[in-house]
Design a protein around this motif. Structure first.
Motif, PDB file in Angstrom:
ATOM      1  N   ARG A  20       0.933  -1.128   0.029  1.00 60.16           N
ATOM      2  CA  ARG A  20       0.032  -0.174  -0.138  1.00 60.16           C
ATOM      3  C   ARG A  20       0.965   1.289  -0.072  1.00 60.16           C
ATOM      4  N   ASN A  21       2.246   1.042   0.191  1.00 61.29           N
ATOM      5  CA  ASN A  21       3.011   2.358   0.270  1.00 61.29           C
ATOM      6  C   ASN A  21       2.476   3.111   1.473  1.00 61.29           C
ATOM      7  N   ALA A  22       2.345   2.280   2.408  1.00 62.13           N
ATOM      8  CA  ALA A  22       1.863   3.135   3.603  1.00 62.13           C
ATOM      9  C   ALA A  22       2.861   3.465   4.689  1.00 62.13           C
ATOM     10  N   VAL A  23       2.474   4.323   5.767  1.00 61.18           N
ATOM     11  CA  VAL A  23       3.103   4.950   6.772  1.00 61.18           C
ATOM     12  C   VAL A  23       2.385   4.563   8.077  1.00 61.18           C
ATOM     13  N   ILE A  24       2.834   4.002   9.214  1.00 60.71           N
ATOM     14  CA  ILE A  24       2.060   4.013  10.057  1.00 60.71           C
ATOM     15  C   ILE A  24       2.423   4.875  11.309  1.00 60.71           C
ATOM     16  N   LEU A  25       1.424   5.840  11.568  1.00 62.83           N
ATOM     17  CA  LEU A  25       1.583   6.896  12.566  1.00 62.83           C
ATOM     18  C   LEU A  25       0.720   6.665  13.865  1.00 62.83           C
ATOM     19  N   GLN A  30      -1.451   5.416  22.516  1.00 60.79           N
ATOM     20  CA  GLN A  30      -1.811   4.034  21.633  1.00 60.79           C
ATOM     21  C   GLN A  30      -1.014   2.991  22.735  1.00 60.79           C
ATOM     22  N   PRO A  31      -1.689   1.680  22.604  1.00 60.60           N
ATOM     23  CA  PRO A  31      -1.249   0.554  23.196  1.00 60.60           C
ATOM     24  C   PRO A  31       0.339   0.279  22.966  1.00 60.60           C
ATOM     25  N   LEU A  37       5.432  -0.591  16.643  1.00 62.04           N
ATOM     26  CA  LEU A  37       5.077  -1.041  15.412  1.00 62.04           C
ATOM     27  C   LEU A  37       5.177   0.155  14.474  1.00 62.04           C
ATOM     28  N   ALA A  38       4.861   1.236  15.073  1.00 61.95           N
ATOM     29  CA  ALA A  38       4.542   2.416  14.020  1.00 61.95           C
ATOM     30  C   ALA A  38       5.747   2.993  13.718  1.00 61.95           C
ATOM     31  N   ASP A  39       5.733   3.818  12.490  1.00 60.41           N
ATOM     32  CA  ASP A  39       7.154   4.518  11.909  1.00 60.41           C
ATOM     33  C   ASP A  39       7.351   5.457  12.582  1.00 60.41           C
TER      34      ASP A  39
END
Ligand code: 13P
Ligand code: SF4
Length: 309
Positions: A20-25, A30-31, A37-39
């Motif tokens: 998905r060419n995704a970034v996780i914020l 958050q837990p 896990l986040a970028d």
């Protein structure tokens, strides 16, 4: 809390991110596993800046709806996903655009500053947006001869009024999680953990803030702890941040002012929901164009004004 995220789960998320060419914020509340896990993790201001600057096609926003909406306003060409549809912010829901319009009719000459914890429609009705990290600087930047309406958080509003010496017109909104921290919690924690420094979020009630040593946004708490000037802290905000505080400062001690300070909405995001979100491109957050353009103006002014602390 110590845990290991299953390596297969990590691999699966990495593959989906690539697809998905995704970034996780992820927000600091958050837990723990989601933050790990986040970028990028951060406070509301830091995450807004990241969302505006990323060149990914997809942003998975691990936080609550107003945060995903903010990212969608700043990056309309990207797919902004909120992994759990019902993750909202009760404070943001405490004022509607119609209520703000009425407040503006009552105060026709006032400038309107809205806390980022608000809907896109409320941002569209506002002149300036702010977060807890730059609210003082935003209000200080406004002409002295203008009255200021500040919505929706009365507690952040009182903190800003005190720091700037401005007489703000406040809305009676509040964070349902931060008001669970009481004056007695701070007194009890201080008695138990001698010499600890009390860091409190400006969303806390005034009696709690009176007893605190430092009033800081979540990002500022992380910076303050990293200075290493002290090794023992009582943390008066949502307890999710303690995970990262401990991780970044393994030698220091961090105690929650209250174990009750848990934001149920922030905790709705799970690893499975992040996977589902990337697999099915859900739940896409969009803001209708006329509202987006108007809300963008108040957000652009916010992103330009950086905090001095
Ligand atoms: P910050 O992370 O910007 O300090 O905000 C706290 C908050 O309540 C976000 O919902
Ligand atoms: Fe909203 Fe409070 Fe939860 Fe932040 S901690 S998302 S202000 S309810």
């Amino acid at each position: 809390m110590k845990y290991e995220i299953d390596k297969q789960v990590i691999k699966k998320i990495e593959r989906l991110k690539e697809r998905r060419n995704a970034v996780i914020l992820a927000h600091n509340y958050q837990p723990g596993e989601i933050q790990d896990l986040a970028d990028f993790t951060g406070d509301s201001l830091g995450l807004s800046i990241r969302a505006a600057r990323t060149d990914a096609d997809t942003i998975v926003f691990c936080g609550v709806r107003f945060m995903a909406e903010t990212a969608a306003i700043l990056s309309p060409e990207k797919a902004v996903l909120l992994p759990e549809k019902s993750a909202g912010c009760p404070m943001a829901d405490m004022i509607t655009a119609e209520q703000l319009r009425e407040l503006k009719r009552e105060n026709p000459d006032a400038l309107v500053v809205c806390y980022v914890n608000s809907s896109a429609e409320v941002k569209a009705e506002s002149d300036y947006c702010c977060t807890s990290a730059n609210a003082v600087e935003v209000v200080n930047s406004l002409p002295q001869d203008r009255r200021i309406v500040f919505v929706p958080d009365q507690h952040l509003g009182r903190f800003v009024a005190e720091r700037t010496g401005r007489d703000l017109i406040l809305w009676p909104g509040y964070c349902t999680t931060h008001v669970l921290i009481t004056e007695q919690d701070i007194k009890t924690a201080r008695a138990k953990y001698c010499n600890a420094v009390v860091m409190a979020h400006p969303e806390c009630s005034e009696p709690v803030k009176e007893l605190a040593d430092e009033l800081l946004s979540t990002g500022q708490m992380l910076k303050f702890a990293a200075k290493g000037t002290t090794q023992r802290f009582i943390v008066a905000t949502e307890i999710g941040i303690i995970h990262t505080l401990k991780k970044q400062n393994p030698e220091a001690e961090f105690y929650p002012a209250s174990e009750r300070a848990v934001c149920p909405n922030m905790k709705k995001i799970t690893l499975d929901k992040v996977i589902g979100s990337l697999e099915d491109m859900q739940f896409e957050t969009t803001v209708p164009e006329p509202i987006r353009t108007r809300a963008r103006k108040s957000l652009d002014r916010m992103v330009e004004i950086l905090p001095t602390r």
